[in-house]
Design a protein around this motif. Structure first.
Motif, PDB file in Angstrom:
ATOM      1  N   GLY A  29     134.955  33.102  -8.964  1.00 52.19           N
ATOM      2  CA  GLY A  29     134.988  34.113  -7.914  1.00 52.19           C
ATOM      3  C   GLY A  29     136.389  34.504  -7.495  1.00 52.19           C
ATOM      4  N   SER A  30     137.322  33.552  -7.531  1.00 47.49           N
ATOM      5  CA  SER A  30     138.678  33.829  -7.046  1.00 47.49           C
ATOM      6  C   SER A  30     139.665  34.130  -8.169  1.00 47.49           C
ATOM      7  CB  SER A  30     139.188  32.643  -6.212  1.00 47.49           C
ATOM      8  OG  SER A  30     139.085  31.438  -6.935  1.00 47.49           O
ATOM      9  N   ARG A  99     153.582  13.747 -18.024  1.00 51.02           N
ATOM     10  CA  ARG A  99     154.689  14.241 -17.203  1.00 51.02           C
ATOM     11  C   ARG A  99     154.743  13.550 -15.840  1.00 51.02           C
ATOM     12  NH1 ARG A  99     156.289  20.046 -17.483  1.00 51.02           N
ATOM     13  NH2 ARG A  99     156.641  20.384 -19.682  1.00 51.02           N
ATOM     14  N   GLY A 100     153.856  12.585 -15.605  1.00 53.31           N
ATOM     15  CA  GLY A 100     153.860  11.863 -14.337  1.00 53.31           C
ATOM     16  C   GLY A 100     153.065  12.534 -13.236  1.00 53.31           C
ATOM     17  N   VAL A 101     152.211  13.505 -13.614  1.00 53.12           N
ATOM     18  CA  VAL A 101     151.393  14.247 -12.650  1.00 53.12           C
ATOM     19  C   VAL A 101     149.948  13.778 -12.774  1.00 53.12           C
ATOM     20  CG1 VAL A 101     150.618  16.539 -11.915  1.00 53.12           C
ATOM     21  CG2 VAL A 101     152.936  16.246 -12.828  1.00 53.12           C
ATOM     22  N   VAL A 102     149.363  13.309 -11.671  1.00 47.89           N
ATOM     23  CA  VAL A 102     148.004  12.748 -11.678  1.00 47.89           C
ATOM     24  C   VAL A 102     146.975  13.893 -11.672  1.00 47.89           C
ATOM     25  CG1 VAL A 102     146.356  11.300 -10.420  1.00 47.89           C
ATOM     26  CG2 VAL A 102     148.793  10.679 -10.484  1.00 47.89           C
ATOM     27  N   PRO A 103     146.037  13.909 -12.643  1.00 47.79           N
ATOM     28  CA  PRO A 103     145.073  15.012 -12.715  1.00 47.79           C
ATOM     29  C   PRO A 103     143.810  14.786 -11.881  1.00 47.79           C
ATOM     30  CG  PRO A 103     144.934  13.693 -14.724  1.00 47.79           C
ATOM     31  CD  PRO A 103     145.951  13.025 -13.841  1.00 47.79           C
ATOM     32  N   PHE A 104     143.430  15.838 -11.134  1.00 47.48           N
ATOM     33  CA  PHE A 104     142.195  15.886 -10.360  1.00 47.48           C
ATOM     34  C   PHE A 104     141.338  17.046 -10.881  1.00 47.48           C
ATOM     35  CE2 PHE A 104     145.192  13.821  -7.583  1.00 47.48           C
ATOM     36  CZ  PHE A 104     144.462  12.951  -6.787  1.00 47.48           C
ATOM     37  N   LEU A 105     140.049  17.033 -10.531  1.00 42.81           N
ATOM     38  CA  LEU A 105     139.131  18.101 -10.954  1.00 42.81           C
ATOM     39  C   LEU A 105     138.361  18.650  -9.765  1.00 42.81           C
ATOM     40  CD1 LEU A 105     137.546  19.672 -13.205  1.00 42.81           C
ATOM     41  CD2 LEU A 105     135.932  17.748 -13.196  1.00 42.81           C
ATOM     42  N   LYS A 106     138.340  19.957  -9.608  1.00 44.95           N
ATOM     43  CA  LYS A 106     137.465  20.610  -8.619  1.00 44.95           C
ATOM     44  C   LYS A 106     136.025  20.501  -9.135  1.00 44.95           C
ATOM     45  CE  LYS A 106     136.054  25.359  -7.690  1.00 44.95           C
ATOM     46  NZ  LYS A 106     135.622  25.488  -6.308  1.00 44.95           N
ATOM     47  N   VAL A 107     135.118  19.955  -8.314  1.00 44.01           N
ATOM     48  CA  VAL A 107     133.737  19.749  -8.779  1.00 44.01           C
ATOM     49  C   VAL A 107     132.699  20.579  -8.034  1.00 44.01           C
ATOM     50  CG1 VAL A 107     134.153  17.425  -9.685  1.00 44.01           C
ATOM     51  CG2 VAL A 107     133.432  17.697  -7.295  1.00 44.01           C
ATOM     52  N   ASP A 108     133.082  21.186  -6.892  1.00 46.81           N
ATOM     53  CA  ASP A 108     132.057  21.932  -6.154  1.00 46.81           C
ATOM     54  C   ASP A 108     131.713  23.241  -6.867  1.00 46.81           C
ATOM     55  OD1 ASP A 108     133.405  24.389  -4.718  1.00 46.81           O
ATOM     56  OD2 ASP A 108     134.822  22.740  -4.491  1.00 46.81           O
ATOM     57  N   LYS A 109     130.546  23.774  -6.548  1.00 50.35           N
ATOM     58  CA  LYS A 109     130.047  25.012  -7.175  1.00 50.35           C
ATOM     59  C   LYS A 109     130.092  26.185  -6.207  1.00 50.35           C
ATOM     60  CE  LYS A 109     128.957  22.816 -10.976  1.00 50.35           C
ATOM     61  NZ  LYS A 109     129.845  22.974 -12.146  1.00 50.35           N
ATOM     62  N   GLY A 110     130.958  26.088  -5.212  1.00 52.31           N
ATOM     63  CA  GLY A 110     131.073  27.177  -4.246  1.00 52.31           C
ATOM     64  C   GLY A 110     130.312  26.886  -2.968  1.00 52.31           C
ATOM     65  N   ARG A 267     147.858  29.176  -3.335  1.00 51.65           N
ATOM     66  CA  ARG A 267     148.489  30.494  -3.237  1.00 51.65           C
ATOM     67  C   ARG A 267     149.946  30.382  -2.779  1.00 51.65           C
ATOM     68  NH1 ARG A 267     149.509  33.577   0.529  1.00 51.65           N
ATOM     69  NH2 ARG A 267     148.336  32.351   2.026  1.00 51.65           N
ATOM     70  N   ALA A 268     150.214  29.511  -1.813  1.00 54.87           N
ATOM     71  CA  ALA A 268     151.575  29.371  -1.294  1.00 54.87           C
ATOM     72  C   ALA A 268     152.537  28.797  -2.345  1.00 54.87           C
ATOM     73  CB  ALA A 268     151.579  28.491  -0.046  1.00 54.87           C
ATOM     74  N   LEU A 269     151.988  28.137  -3.371  1.00 57.25           N
ATOM     75  CA  LEU A 269     152.814  27.644  -4.476  1.00 57.25           C
ATOM     76  C   LEU A 269     153.043  28.728  -5.533  1.00 57.25           C
ATOM     77  CD1 LEU A 269     154.132  25.390  -6.267  1.00 57.25           C
ATOM     78  CD2 LEU A 269     151.820  24.837  -7.055  1.00 57.25           C
ATOM     79  N   LEU A 270     151.986  29.500  -5.815  1.00 58.43           N
ATOM     80  CA  LEU A 270     152.001  30.385  -6.986  1.00 58.43           C
ATOM     81  C   LEU A 270     152.331  31.832  -6.664  1.00 58.43           C
ATOM     82  CD1 LEU A 270     148.637  29.044  -8.493  1.00 58.43           C
ATOM     83  CD2 LEU A 270     150.941  28.140  -8.848  1.00 58.43           C
ATOM     84  N   ASN A 271     152.438  32.162  -5.386  1.00 60.40           N
ATOM     85  CA  ASN A 271     152.482  33.553  -4.922  1.00 60.40           C
ATOM     86  C   ASN A 271     153.544  34.426  -5.583  1.00 60.40           C
ATOM     87  OD1 ASN A 271     150.886  35.098  -3.234  1.00 60.40           O
ATOM     88  ND2 ASN A 271     152.402  35.139  -1.602  1.00 60.40           N
TER      89      ASN A 271
END
Length: 299
Positions: A29-30, A99-110, A267-271
């Motif tokens: 959606g986004s 690279r030393g960055v811990v991976p997470f996963l978005k699991v919700d469906k909205g 958004r504040a990171l990628l803007n």
């Protein structure tokens, strides 16, 4: 597969790492909005597959940038397709951890439609299978989002109840859940929402069985320092904050007023990143954003 030694290494990084968590988890959606912000207009793709290929290209460019490493970015939240994809010729979760960055996963469906001033999460069919797959790919934890629009005690209690019920299933699969009950910063009752949520979260954390721990992703509170007890709670691995509609400069100012809370901005990171940038321009822009958010997170 995330073995115990690697899991403990990741846990230590998230628990005490001097940095922030990047949110790279825009979903279906986004995605058009995220692409537009990146300088790719509607009409540049013919179907969902092409759209997701474009957003994967953006994310690959981010995670392979020299400045995107564990020195300042301690974790990254991925969309399912990003988890399943590759960057730099490697599976994304493996590349991140290298690279030393811990991976997470978005699991919700909205989100469900609003009721009682809140939006609960939609059902998550197949969550168990997704969690098993995530763990096999080296994912450390998950993230799931609900939204609070007004100061409804029953609505906020329902959100916290649902979040902690799903968190229990995630913990059963050996992953660390990030619980994200976002308070809409434009709410007329924002301060009251923060206070009710704070109380409900304390109750839910106190009720967790010994040894069970979660993370919290919260909107920056109207009253700075409100979440100090949550930051210090033994059942909380880390409290992170979303930017929630603030500009990066505003979000960093607010974040620095809340000791112990680190950023998990999207958004504040990628803007400022644009598809048309040269690699040098792209890396310089991303590096500047990372430096600014890191400074506010460790302030």
């Amino acid at each position: 597969m995330t073995d115990t030694a690697v899991f403990n290494e990741m846990l230590a990084k998230i628990e005490s790492g001097q940095g922030f968590i990047a949110a790279l988890d825009q979903s279906g959606g986004s995605t058009p909005k995220a692409l537009k912000g990146y300088g790719i207009e509607d009409g540049a793709w013919n179907n969902d597959e092409e759209m997701f290929a474009l957003i994967h290209g953006m994310r690959s460019r981010i995670v392979t940038s020299p400045c995107f490493n564990g020195d300042k970015v301690i974790g990254a939240i991925l969309f399912e397709r990003t988890m399943d994809g590759e960057a730099g010729g490697k599976p994304v979760p493996a590349l991140l951890w290298e690279r030393g960055v811990v991976p997470f996963l978005k699991v919700d469906k909205g989100l469900e439609d609003e009721a009682y001033g809140v939006q609960l999460m939609k059902p998550m069919p197949g969550l168990g299978d997704l969690l098993d797959r995530a763990k096999a790919l080296g994912i450390f934890g998950t993230k799931m989002r609900s939204v609070i629009n007004s100061a409804s005690e029953s609505g906020i209690a329902a959100i916290v109840k649902q979040q902690f019920e799903v968190a229990g299933e995630i913990l059963d699969h050996g992953l660390i859940p990030i619980i994200e009950p976002e308070v809409n910063i434009k709410s007329d009752t924002r301060g009251e929402c923060d206070a009710i949520l704070n109380a409900e979260l304390k109750k839910a954390l106190d009720a967790l069985p010994e040894g069970r721990r979660v993370m919290l992703k919260l909107s920056l509170p109207e009253h700075a320092g409100l979440f100090a007890d949550l930051v210090a709670h033994p059942a909380v691995v880390r409290v992170v904050a979303l930017s929630g509609g603030f500009s990066r400069a505003e979000a960093c100012v607010e974040l620095a007023r809340n000791p112990g809370v680190i950023a998990s901005f999207s958004r504040a990171l990628l803007n400022d990143l644009k598809h048309q940038m040269s690699d040098e321009e792209f890396d310089a822009s991303l590096g500047g954003a990372i430096d600014e958010i890191h400074a506010a997170s460790v302030a």
